[in-house]
Design a protein around this motif. Sequence first.
Motif, PDB file in Angstrom:
ATOM      1  N   UNK A  55       9.964 -36.449 -49.077  1.00 55.87           N
ATOM      2  CA  UNK A  55       9.211 -35.340 -48.504  1.00 55.87           C
ATOM      3  C   UNK A  55       7.719 -35.597 -48.635  1.00 55.87           C
ATOM      4  N   UNK A  56       7.320 -36.244 -49.712  1.00 53.54           N
ATOM      5  CA  UNK A  56       5.894 -36.421 -49.960  1.00 53.54           C
ATOM      6  C   UNK A  56       5.236 -37.365 -48.965  1.00 53.54           C
ATOM      7  N   UNK A  57       6.034 -38.162 -48.228  1.00 54.65           N
ATOM      8  CA  UNK A  57       5.416 -38.947 -47.170  1.00 54.65           C
ATOM      9  C   UNK A  57       5.778 -38.407 -45.782  1.00 54.65           C
ATOM     10  N   UNK A  58       7.044 -38.041 -45.606  1.00 51.09           N
ATOM     11  CA  UNK A  58       7.513 -37.675 -44.271  1.00 51.09           C
ATOM     12  C   UNK A  58       7.663 -36.168 -44.080  1.00 51.09           C
ATOM     13  N   UNK A  59       7.270 -35.389 -45.096  1.00 54.62           N
ATOM     14  CA  UNK A  59       7.513 -33.945 -45.064  1.00 54.62           C
ATOM     15  C   UNK A  59       6.918 -33.248 -43.861  1.00 54.62           C
ATOM     16  N   UNK A  60       5.623 -33.511 -43.605  1.00 51.09           N
ATOM     17  CA  UNK A  60       4.941 -32.854 -42.494  1.00 51.09           C
ATOM     18  C   UNK A  60       5.650 -33.174 -41.177  1.00 51.09           C
ATOM     19  N   UNK A  61       6.017 -34.450 -41.023  1.00 48.71           N
ATOM     20  CA  UNK A  61       6.723 -34.919 -39.826  1.00 48.71           C
ATOM     21  C   UNK A  61       8.031 -34.150 -39.636  1.00 48.71           C
ATOM     22  N   UNK A  62       8.789 -34.019 -40.701  1.00 49.53           N
ATOM     23  CA  UNK A  62      10.072 -33.333 -40.600  1.00 49.53           C
ATOM     24  C   UNK A  62       9.890 -31.862 -40.252  1.00 49.53           C
ATOM     25  N   UNK A  63       8.899 -31.235 -40.894  1.00 47.19           N
ATOM     26  CA  UNK A  63       8.677 -29.804 -40.630  1.00 47.19           C
ATOM     27  C   UNK A  63       8.381 -29.575 -39.161  1.00 47.19           C
ATOM     28  N   UNK A  90      16.681 -33.642 -24.268  1.00 49.96           N
ATOM     29  CA  UNK A  90      15.266 -33.507 -23.916  1.00 49.96           C
ATOM     30  C   UNK A  90      14.483 -32.835 -25.025  1.00 49.96           C
ATOM     31  N   UNK A  91      15.072 -31.771 -25.543  1.00 47.09           N
ATOM     32  CA  UNK A  91      14.404 -31.019 -26.596  1.00 47.09           C
ATOM     33  C   UNK A  91      14.186 -31.900 -27.819  1.00 47.09           C
ATOM     34  N   UNK A  92      15.201 -32.681 -28.097  1.00 46.07           N
ATOM     35  CA  UNK A  92      15.122 -33.573 -29.250  1.00 46.07           C
ATOM     36  C   UNK A  92      14.019 -34.607 -29.063  1.00 46.07           C
ATOM     37  N   UNK A  93      13.951 -35.163 -27.841  1.00 44.61           N
ATOM     38  CA  UNK A  93      12.934 -36.167 -27.540  1.00 44.61           C
ATOM     39  C   UNK A  93      11.535 -35.587 -27.690  1.00 44.61           C
ATOM     40  N   UNK A  94      11.318 -34.390 -27.111  1.00 44.62           N
ATOM     41  CA  UNK A  94       9.992 -33.770 -27.179  1.00 44.62           C
ATOM     42  C   UNK A  94       9.623 -33.415 -28.607  1.00 44.62           C
ATOM     43  N   UNK A  95      10.599 -32.962 -29.361  1.00 45.55           N
ATOM     44  CA  UNK A  95      10.319 -32.628 -30.763  1.00 45.55           C
ATOM     45  C   UNK A  95       9.865 -33.865 -31.518  1.00 45.55           C
ATOM     46  N   UNK A  96      10.512 -34.989 -31.246  1.00 45.39           N
ATOM     47  CA  UNK A  96      10.125 -36.217 -31.935  1.00 45.39           C
ATOM     48  C   UNK A  96       8.713 -36.623 -31.544  1.00 45.39           C
ATOM     49  N   UNK A  97       8.418 -36.531 -30.211  1.00 43.20           N
ATOM     50  CA  UNK A  97       7.088 -36.943 -29.760  1.00 43.20           C
ATOM     51  C   UNK A  97       6.008 -36.049 -30.347  1.00 43.20           C
ATOM     52  N   UNK A  98       6.307 -34.743 -30.445  1.00 37.93           N
ATOM     53  CA  UNK A  98       5.325 -33.818 -31.036  1.00 37.93           C
ATOM     54  C   UNK A  98       5.074 -34.130 -32.504  1.00 37.93           C
ATOM     55  N   UNK A  99       6.153 -34.554 -33.186  1.00 36.70           N
ATOM     56  CA  UNK A  99       6.019 -34.760 -34.632  1.00 36.70           C
ATOM     57  C   UNK A  99       5.448 -36.129 -34.970  1.00 36.70           C
ATOM     58  N   UNK A 100       5.482 -37.042 -33.996  1.00 36.30           N
ATOM     59  CA  UNK A 100       5.114 -38.426 -34.262  1.00 36.30           C
ATOM     60  C   UNK A 100       3.728 -38.632 -34.880  1.00 36.30           C
ATOM     61  N   UNK A 101       2.694 -37.888 -34.420  1.00 43.60           N
ATOM     62  CA  UNK A 101       1.366 -38.125 -35.010  1.00 43.60           C
ATOM     63  C   UNK A 101       1.338 -37.978 -36.524  1.00 43.60           C
ATOM     64  N   UNK A 102       2.277 -37.241 -37.077  1.00 47.88           N
ATOM     65  CA  UNK A 102       2.240 -37.037 -38.521  1.00 47.88           C
ATOM     66  C   UNK A 102       2.793 -38.226 -39.305  1.00 47.88           C
TER      67      UNK A 102
END
Lengths: 355, 290
Positions: free
Chosen positions: B11-19, B129-141
């Motif tokens: 969580x301490x590295x990927x937490x923000x991404x997962x949220x 589609x939703x899954x793909x967009x969610x991943x793209x939105x979270x990617x910058x983190x």
Amino acid sequence: MRASFPSFGYETLALKSFLKNLGAEVILPRDLTKRTLEIGVKLSPEMICLPFKITLGNFYEALEMGADTLFMAAGAKKCRFGYYHFLQEKILREKGPIVQSGSFNFYPVSQYTPYQFVFEKMPKIFATTPHKVIRALILLLAKSSLIEDFKELLRKKRAVDFAEAERLEKIFLKKIERAEKFSEILWLKKEIKKILWVEDRDDLLKVGLVGEIYFMIEPFANQEMEKELGRMGVWVLAKRSLYRHLMHLLKLDWEFLKFYFLARRYLKDSPGGEAIRTLGEALDFIKKGVDGIIHIFPFTCMPENIAMEALKEVSKDYDVPVLSLSFDEHTSKTGLLTRLEAFVELIKRKRSKFC
Amino acid sequence: MKIGIPRALFYHRYGKFWEVFFQNLGVEVFLSPITNKAILEDGVKNISSEVCLPIKILIGHVRNFKEVERIFLPRFVFLRDKLFACPKMIGVPDCARFVSHFPIDSPKIKNNLFLPHFLYGIYLTKNPLKSLFAYLKARPFLRFPSQPPSFPKEEKKIGLISHFYNLNEDYLGKEVIRFFQEKGFLVYTKEDLPISILHNKDGFAKNIRWVFERELYNAFRFYLDKLDAFCFIFSFGCGPDSLIGEIMEREAKEREIPFLKLVIDEHTGKAGIITRLEAFLDMINRQNGK
């Protein structure tokens, strides 16, 4: 060339003749002693696992006796074992005995593929032909298979007649050491089967021994656990040996597939080391109907700790007692014996309840 | 759907991404509370005493959830270049499965992060589609810093060489960071470095196949001639650190740079850590005074 390698239980004999066949003079410290361990502990980092310390002490004593080429196995690098040789070489070059320090060769062996091993590395190190390496390798397989048979028969013999087993063990160890030709090994194999054969008996307590390979094979590391259990009249089942390991490295170990599928229910991915094998073997033993499982590993061993958690779950699912023992340099034999006695008492009582 | 994410280890590295990922999927995310004594004690009780502290804390967090339906705990097997996570990290989702109150979802992460998350997103929402967009939105983190930090000449600088799950844990590393900042040090950790430095393969680092250990070692090598002192924090029973730490200590000793090895376990008190750090500071000051 005066070669040496860390002692590896009875399997030392097979490795020794392998190096001899390649044309090296083999120098081995006679026995692992308390001094070996003390030297190892003094030189190594504090938190490293016990096999590192014992093998380092072993190398130190070999250098003292005049060895100039050291061989060390090296695993696939998920577990700490794959990194032993970096640090051991550094430590030995800095703080090794004065006689030899700085002027020895150190070869980590099993990182190569079988092809590289036979055709590139070994011929280069020993200045021989691949033909000779293959011959030595076949002899190594034959001899280690002989030792595996010998150990398996001995375990049962110990449970039935301990004093007789002790006597025969000494005799046969000498014979095995002397056997150098293929025909001799085959003959000895037959003779061992004839003399050590014991009829199957139902009244013997059966215990499956699983765990980390160095601890399974080297009696100094596991404080002669197999012998002590034999003395208590327990038939120890164990499947770890150099022969199986070599077959595994040559990708010929079919039984491993079985272990893998058995273990999959508990561990979905291999955490490295031998956790999958440990768990698979334990489940296999349970299916064959053992009374208990003893699991041995060095203190803070990473893969075996995961296996230990899984074994706890196995113990609950199949209702088989599991004793997990971790060893470090302070483990005393008395304390170990007390725990083993209590465990044997437990499985005895459990058996009498059902019969 | 209610998903629980334990606030420990990865969580301490990927937490923000997962949220962000789960929020965009329209899934309710529950985080376990910040580590406290009760969580730690529960974790210690439910796993073998020999594993390292971060794993014990993780087990405590997994058992802490009250009203979730599933727990999300991916299994990191290896990252780029077949760099493995440590054996305990590979095995810990299984250990957690044995003791948790709720089913645990652990998609295997081998080399790429996208596929396991994408498939898990489809599994939850039935909507690619939703899954793909969610991943793209979270990617910058997921990004690492692109430039290494600056090293001002006048300031006192210290490198804290430790894993992200040690340093960000209130129980472990945050105390140490706070201590050095109060004493007027600039603190450097491996998270301040770009990924190209952390994963490079030169020298001894080539031989290290544990991903986080290679990062530690590379960070140490990069900081080696730039900082005044190093503090290496690791938890008792951490296998990889016991080895790589030894190698780093040797290198620091050769160059006569102060190097403190700080071992932490569940019995370590705050006062004990502070005492050791103060002694270390005295040592640095004396060396500078010379």
